[in-house]
Design a protein around this motif. Structure first.
Motif, short mmCIF file in Angstrom:
data_model
loop_
_atom_site.label_atom_id
_atom_site.label_comp_id
_atom_site.label_asym_id
_atom_site.label_seq_id
_atom_site.Cartn_x
_atom_site.Cartn_y
_atom_site.Cartn_z
N LEU A 178 0.83 -1.21 0.00
CA LEU A 178 0.00 0.00 0.00
C LEU A 178 0.87 1.26 0.00
O LEU A 178 1.79 1.40 0.80
CB LEU A 178 -0.91 0.00 1.23
CG LEU A 178 -2.02 -1.06 1.23
CD1 LEU A 178 -2.67 -1.13 2.60
CD2 LEU A 178 -3.06 -0.74 0.16
N ALA A 179 0.54 2.18 -0.92
CA ALA A 179 1.27 3.44 -0.99
C ALA A 179 0.98 4.28 0.25
O ALA A 179 -0.14 4.28 0.77
CB ALA A 179 0.86 4.21 -2.26
N GLY A 180 2.00 5.00 0.75
CA GLY A 180 1.82 5.90 1.88
C GLY A 180 2.20 5.30 3.22
O GLY A 180 2.28 6.01 4.22
N ILE A 181 2.42 3.98 3.26
CA ILE A 181 2.88 3.34 4.50
C ILE A 181 4.40 3.17 4.43
O ILE A 181 4.93 2.63 3.47
CB ILE A 181 2.23 1.95 4.72
CG1 ILE A 181 0.71 2.07 4.86
CG2 ILE A 181 2.82 1.28 5.95
CD1 ILE A 181 0.01 0.75 5.04
N LYS A 182 5.07 3.68 5.46
CA LYS A 182 6.51 3.53 5.53
C LYS A 182 6.87 2.53 6.63
O LYS A 182 6.41 2.66 7.78
CB LYS A 182 7.18 4.87 5.85
CG LYS A 182 7.23 5.79 4.64
CD LYS A 182 8.10 5.18 3.56
CE LYS A 182 7.99 5.95 2.25
NZ LYS A 182 8.70 5.26 1.16
N VAL A 183 7.67 1.53 6.28
CA VAL A 183 8.11 0.50 7.23
C VAL A 183 9.64 0.57 7.29
O VAL A 183 10.32 0.09 6.40
CB VAL A 183 7.63 -0.90 6.80
CG1 VAL A 183 8.10 -1.95 7.81
CG2 VAL A 183 6.12 -0.93 6.65
N ASP A 184 10.14 1.23 8.33
CA ASP A 184 11.59 1.42 8.47
C ASP A 184 12.17 0.42 9.47
O ASP A 184 11.65 0.26 10.57
CB ASP A 184 11.90 2.83 8.96
CG ASP A 184 11.49 3.89 7.95
OD1 ASP A 184 11.58 3.61 6.74
OD2 ASP A 184 11.06 4.99 8.37
N GLU A 185 13.24 -0.22 9.04
CA GLU A 185 13.88 -1.20 9.92
C GLU A 185 14.54 -0.51 11.11
O GLU A 185 15.15 0.55 10.98
CB GLU A 185 14.92 -2.00 9.13
CG GLU A 185 15.50 -3.17 9.94
CD GLU A 185 16.38 -4.08 9.11
OE1 GLU A 185 17.54 -4.28 9.54
OE2 GLU A 185 15.92 -4.56 8.05
N SER A 186 14.39 -1.11 12.27
CA SER A 186 14.98 -0.59 13.49
C SER A 186 15.40 -1.78 14.35
O SER A 186 15.55 -2.89 13.85
CB SER A 186 13.96 0.30 14.23
OG SER A 186 14.51 0.85 15.39
#
Length: 530
Positions: free
Chosen positions: A104-112
């Motif tokens: 889905l466009a607009g969702i950001k999933v950043d690794e941490s």
């Protein structure tokens, strides 16, 4: 554009470029054998970018379902016209991957990364934990936060005037850096033995809590410390009354030590040369000081006894007599010289100070009660530190847990050092005390701490909390091994036992015996004890 080209170019870049932080990776905490106590697991930070969302309802539905957050809360964040809106940090890798799979466009999933404690409850009140922001909250995680905390990273993207990422532009990343590793003096095997015995004593005696500390009286290295019940480091907010559940009573709580403190009175008396081993005393079951009758724990009395027998019998009148011989001025001066009015300097937060009478308030009655461990309060770690100096030849050690700092490549960056003060007592006093305390375990009130084949010295105690009328007791035993050159000291403290028995010699000494029985062979194997 010609005159101020550089200025407007930088300003345009600042407007076009978006940046997101990546939390630094905390360094590991390991035991003395470099076994992991605290480390990290991969996690994700979930955010939304309003101008990039093409299917708002799908985004709301997916995030609500996968993150278990109500739709109203998600909707309010999705509707915010901001460059980026945080939804949830430290989401598990499995959940993050599932959210990514929807595309889905607009969702950001950043690794941490998220802090992970593989031993769960073991060492909980010593290690403490790090919060969602990656900062230490309590315990060693707080004390050594600057060493453990990593360097944050960044993610940079380019957006158009509407805040939509420009296609074909590759994200620019500055990777987060991991913090240094803290190598501790702790030993997982010794801690497991201590926690197991604390749990059993807690259950058998229906106690409020059980504190056990194992340390090296020569150098102050702490091998184990538990204040049972402990809590799950991976879910610290699940316990009721957080502040109380996280509190380490070994360091932060004071109590009247009772008869264990007779070790210190004996040390002062020997140093001040007011007693010899052959001095005789008479105990009718009480002693009168001014207008106060103070009873011995044996109401029928011990009768005639030597000083050696007096310490074996844990006879209150004998130690009251010693206190009065010393006098309040000399007693208080030695109290200070031994370091009892100073904090130990242990590398854990929240250490409490000794609560003691002011010198001008110590009359004959106060001196009498102080001499057998009542009417003042100190912490368990303060008691162990002071007794250590009296049995190790006179060196005041600093109890500690930090040992070394290792870099990310495993190289030793720093060997931690802690203060020692010599001359607390003479070698002669130390030798005499060790032999006297060996007799307490071999023939006296501490005989339930005896372990076949091992020469152990120690002292029992049974004290009460205030008000005395509540009949709330604390049973304890402090012991050490080997007698001729102590390298292992153990304190067992059982708070408010309600199982019927409450004497230190009856319920605390056997716990210490079991701990010694289990860990001495291991300590010998790893070179801690000869």
């Amino acid at each position: 554009m010609i005159v101020k080209g550089d200025y407007y170019s930088k300003k345009a870049s600042a407007l076009q470029e978006r940046e997101r932080d990546i939390a630094g990776i905390r360094g590991d905490i390991v035991d003395r054998n470099e076994r992991i106590i605290a480390t990290n697991e991969t996690a994700y930070n979930i955010s939304v970018i309003h101008n990039q969302i093409t299917d708002k309802e799908a985004v709301i539905s997916v995030l609500s379902s996968e993150l278990s957050i109500d739709e109203k809360t998600i909707r309010s964040k999705v509707d915010k016209v901001t460059s980026i809106e945080k939804i949830k940090n430290n989401v598990s890798k499995k959940t993050g991957d599932k959210i990514l799979s929807y595309g889905l466009a607009g969702i950001k999933v950043d690794e941490s990364s998220v802090r992970y404690y593989p031993l769960n409850e073991l060492f909980s009140k010593v290690i403490g934990f790090a919060g969602a922001d990656g900062q230490g909250v309590v315990g060693l995680e707080t004390t050594y936060d600057e060493i453990l905390r990593g360097t944050p990273g960044r993610i940079y993207t380019v957006c158009d005037g509407r805040g939509v990422e420009v296609k074909g532009y590759k994200e620019r990343r500055e990777a987060p850096q991991k913090g240094d590793t803290l190598v501790t003096t702790l030993d997982i095997n010794i801690q497991r033995v201590c926690e197991k015995n604390a749990m059993m004593a807690y259950a058998q005696n229906l106690a409020d809590s059980v504190s056990i500390i194992a340390l090296n009286p020569k150098n102050g290295e702490i091998y184990a410390m538990t204040d049972y019940p402990e809590y799950n480091l991976n879910d610290p907010f699940s316990c009721e009354n957080h502040d109380e559940a996280w509190r380490n009573g070994c360091v932060s709580d004071t109590y009247e030590p009772g008869s264990v403190f007779k070790i210190i009175t004996a040390g002062i008396a020997l140093e001040e040369d007011v007693v010899s081993l052959d001095d005789r005393f008479y105990c009718p079951g009480y002693i009168t000081v001014e207008d106060r009758r103070i009873h011995c724990h044996k109401r029928t009395g011990h009768g005639s006894e030597t000083f050696v027998q007096g310490i074996q019998n844990s006879c209150n009148p004998v130690f009251i007599d010693l206190g009065l011989r010393i006098g309040s001025e000399r007693y208080y001066a030695d109290f200070m010289r031994f370091g009892l009015l100073d904090k130990t300097g242990i590398d854990l937060p929240g250490e409490a100070a000794t609560i003691m009478h002011q010198p001008d308030k110590i009359g004959q009655v106060e001196l009498a009660t102080i001499s057998f461990g009542q009417s003042f309060q100190l912490t368990p770690i303060e008691l162990m530190t002071t007794v250590s100096s009296l049995i190790n030849g006179g060196n005041r050690i600093t109890p500690h847990i930090g040992k070394e700092i290792h870099g990310t490549e495993g190289t030793v960056k720093e060997v931690l050092s802690f203060e020692q003060t010599s001359g607390i007592c003479s070698e002669e006093t130390s030798d005499t005390l060790r032999k006297l305390l060996e007799g307490v375990v071999a023939e006296g009130s501490g005989k339930n701490a005896k372990v076949e084949g091992y020469a152990i010295g120690g002292k029992t105690a049974t004290s009460q909390t205030l008000p005395r009328s509540d009949n709330v007791y604390i049973a304890s035993f402090l012991g050490f091994y080997p007698v001729d050159d102590p390298a292992l000291m153990v304190l067992v403290k059982i708070n408010n036992p309600k199982g019927g028995a409450y004497y230190g010699g009856t319920i605390a000494a056997p716990v210490a015996a079991e701990i010694f029985r289990e860990i001495i062979p291991y300590a010998q194997e790893i070179g801690v004890c000869n």
